[in-house]
Structure formats: C-alpha cells, structure tokens
Design an enzyme around this catalytic site. Structure first.
Site, short mmCIF file in Angstrom:
data_model
loop_
_atom_site.label_atom_id
_atom_site.label_comp_id
_atom_site.label_asym_id
_atom_site.label_seq_id
_atom_site.Cartn_x
_atom_site.Cartn_y
_atom_site.Cartn_z
CG ASP A 252 -5.53 -6.03 -0.36
OD1 ASP A 252 -5.48 -6.90 0.49
OD2 ASP A 252 -5.45 -4.95 0.07
CG HIS B 99 -1.81 -1.03 1.03
ND1 HIS B 99 -2.85 -1.44 0.20
CD2 HIS B 99 -1.97 -2.29 2.09
CE1 HIS B 99 -3.35 -2.44 0.39
NE2 HIS B 99 -3.24 -2.96 1.61
#
Length: 431
Positions: free
Chosen positions: A309, A258
């Site tokens: 993810d 991220h």
C-alpha cells in the site's frame, strides 16, 4: 534452458530438498526433488515470488515524514496530496524505479499499482494521456518487476463533492472518458492492465457499474475507515459493500482492498461472490485503520492477498506474518493461519492478473525468491518458519519471468537503489 539447484524449495505439496528447477524462457519447465547438484546453486529456501497486491508507489516519499504532529488518517491524506501535486511523468519515473527496485530486493516479483495520478496539475491531460502510467511501466521494466497497472477511476472529492485542486489531477470527468483513456494502454510480457474504483466516495453510484464493466482484475478501497461507512450509509442507506452488491460490482474479478470495517452481511456477500480481499497490514497499522476480519473472510470463501500500500514498509515477510499476528491481537488466540495459508496469500499473483505465477511447478511463471537461512534472524529455524522469522534483508536471489534480477542480495539492473530513492525523495520535498 536454465537450470537452478535449490538447497530447499517450497513446492505445492510442501518443502523438499535438493530441488532442480529447469526454466525455459519465462516458464518453469520441470521440477525435480532429490536431484543431483548442477546448474546455478540457490542456497537457503527457494519460494515462489511474492505478490504485492496493492501499491501506491509515490507514497514511498512519505516514509518517515508524517509523524511530527500525531494527526489522523485525514491529516496524513493532506500531506499525501501535497506530495501528489509535485509529481510529473519524469519525476514519477525516477522515484518509481527506486521503489520497484526496493520491492524486488524484498522478494516481490509482481506489483499491482493502484494508479490515480493521471493528469497534470489542475486536471489538464498530458499530450500523451497515459504519460504517468507509461512512466510507471518503464520504471517497473527497469527494476525487473511484473507490473499490473490498476488504472483507477476517481471522479469526486467525496460523495456529492466536486474534486478539489489536487484531486482534479485524478479525474477523467466521467467513467466513459476514464475507460476510453485506459483502452489506449497496451500490455506486454511483464505489463498488464486492470481497473479500479478508488472508493465509493470517489465514484458516483450511477457510474460504478460502468467502471466494473471490463474483463481484467478490478480493485477498490473498501471500508478502510469507519467514516467511509458512515458517509455511505448517510448518502445511500447501505454499506459500501451493499452498494457494490446492488450495482453488480461484486464478483470473482473484484479485490476489496483493506476490507477492515465490514458487517456480517458484507462478509457473506463478498464470500458468495468469490471476491478477494487484499490486506495491507503495515499501512493499516501506520494509519490506525484497525484490524480487518481476515480469518472470517477466508472461512466465508473470500480469497486473501497482501500488499504494501503506502510503502511505509516494503517487506514481503513483514506483511505476511502480520496477517497472522494482527489476528492474534484481535482474537487473543494463536495459530489463526497455517504457514501454508500465509504463503498462499503472499503469493496470490492472480489478484493482479498473473494467474500463471505463484507456484514452483511445471507450466508456472518462473518467479523464484531464495531466502538465506543463516542470518541472525533465520539461523536455527524450521524452513516453514521462514514466514515468521525472515525479513526482506534475508532475500538473497530473485528470478522474475526467468530473468535473474537479484543476485547475492544485490540488484542487477539498478545500481544502489537506496541512493536513487534518497536523491529523488529529497528533490520532491524541496520542489
């Protein structure tokens, strides 16, 4: 020796026509452009296999089920914890084989599974301590995808907070016990093992360096939420990146997943360490995380990779172009990345420990993805524009480690993956 003849192929020095690729076992033996048509014909554009640098397979069961009450990242997390409490090795295997089949159909040939569902409810170890990880290994083998199990150390429910009832499933009690369990895993031809620090919230400061002490790939959720930064600053007087720097965790093995809310100093430290950053654009927008500084990180020397993810979307092309499109929104400028830079991020298998995969060249792992150029999405495009125009639905053929897994858009190992997914997800939510 198996011979493939590609109508077009994206080679390390650009797109070429009439490319013959000879495969010996799981390795590319030769690549020849402008070659006579022979062998198995791959019509369209053949690319290196895509790398899914960050996955939570079980989150796939949340798709389309978390949008009723608006909410926040933290209320979404409660729904995710509810799902986590329902899984056991058998149900996780059945779900994951469908998820991994979906990934291959979308163009992924390797996946880094950020795995922290280790134990039975309440934290009691299974008779086989790695039963959940072994379920994922078998699911990936069935689906024909390379798997790196990023076995995750998760010891706390927050900084200075004991794990709650669900989180006790994630915890080994200490970094030493975590490392001992991980050490029992054995790699094979399509299965590798790495490590992960769940976050600076979930691993106490005094145990960070022990988790980082291995030799394979090391991943961490880093600065995904502003609240994470605020908690870390309040507890340690440093940003999460600063904390990792002070404990020697930054380095070439590390991938920061991220990397959304970074300071200028954070970016410089990640660049100086030659770390990677794995962006997961479809999840980051699904959760309202924000847009990370991808271009700035790359310019600073941080290598970029991409992941699905939460698997709210499983589409290698959607993740790839989102890296550019998110940058356009944040900067109000076009052309932030070249098509070649986007492809490099999308095919960075090195982030999950497959350094030999990700290019169509002699000696590389034989992972090929062929995209049709005649659909309503791709008709009339320049071949290099495929990263902006195509979707997972345009993937026609996939070869993983020299083995044909998808032919003409049909998975060859698992019959009707959509049926598998529907059955297993419905069963989980009814349990």
């Amino acid at each position: 020796m198996t011979t493939y003849w590609c109508e077009r192929a994206w080679l390390p020095d650009g797109i070429a026509d009439a490319v013959r690729i000879e495969v010996d076992g799981g390795e590319i033996a030769s690549v020849t452009a402008n070659a006579p048509r022979e062998g198995t014909v791959l019509s369209g554009l053949t690319l290196p296999g895509f790398a899914n640098g960050h996955s939570h397979a079980f989150h796939r069961a949340l798709r389309g089920r978390t949008h009723h009450d608006r909410g926040t990242f933290w209320t979404w997390r409660e729904r995710m914890y509810s799902l986590a409490s329902r899984l056991d090795p058998d149900s996780y295997y059945r779900l994951a084989r469908g998820v991994y089949a979906e990934m291959v159909l979308a163009g992924y040939t390797s996946v880094g599974e950020f795995h922290y569902l280790h134990h039975a409810p309440g934290g009691k170890p299974y008779a086989e301590p790695n039963a959940m990880g072994e379920a994922l290994r078998q699911a990936a083998r069935d689906a024909g995808i390379r798997l790196t199990l990023l076995d995750t150390c998760y010891l706390a429910g927050g900084i200075g907070v004991e794990p709650d009832e669900v989180q006790r499933r994630f915890s080994d009690g200490s970094a030493t016990k975590w490392a001992r369990r991980v050490g029992e895993l054995r790699e094979d031809e399509t299965f590798r093992v790495g490590g992960a620090i769940h976050s600076v919230r979930a691993v106490p400061e005094d145990q960070l360096s022990e988790v980082a002490g291995g030799s394979g790939p090391l991943h961490i959720h880093l600065s995904e939420q502003r609240a994470e930064n605020e908690q870390c600053l309040a507890a340690y007087g440093r940003t999460p990146t600063g904390l990792l720097h002070d404990h020697g965790v930054l380095g070439e093995r590390l991938t920061a997943v991220h990397a959304t809310h970074l300071t200028a100093e954070d970016i410089q430290r990640l660049g100086a360490a030659r770390s990677r950053a794995c962006f997961c654009p479809t999840t980051e927008r699904d959760l309202g995380d924000g847009i990370g500084p991808a271009r700035t990180l790359l310019d600073e020397g941080v290598r970029l990779s991409l992941g699905s993810d939460s698997n709210a979307v499983v589409d290698a092309f959607e993740e790839t172009r989102a890296l550019e499109l998110n940058e356009r929104l944040a900067s109000e400028k076009r052309g932030r990345f070249t098509a070649e830079e986007l492809l490099a991020a999308a095919t960075d298998h090195g982030a999950v420990g497959w350094d030999e995969v990700g290019r169509l060249a002699p000696g590389a792992g034989a992972d090929l993805v062929t995209v049709g150029l005649g659909s309503v999405r791709t008709a009339g495009i320049e071949p290099s524009g495929v990263v902006f125009a195509a979707s997972g639905a345009d993937v026609r053929d996939v070869v993983v480690a020299g083995r044909e897994i998808v032919r003409d858009g049909v998975h060859q190992l698992i019959d009707r993956p959509e049926t598998v997914l529907a059955k297993e997800i419905e069963a989980l939510w009814q349990s």
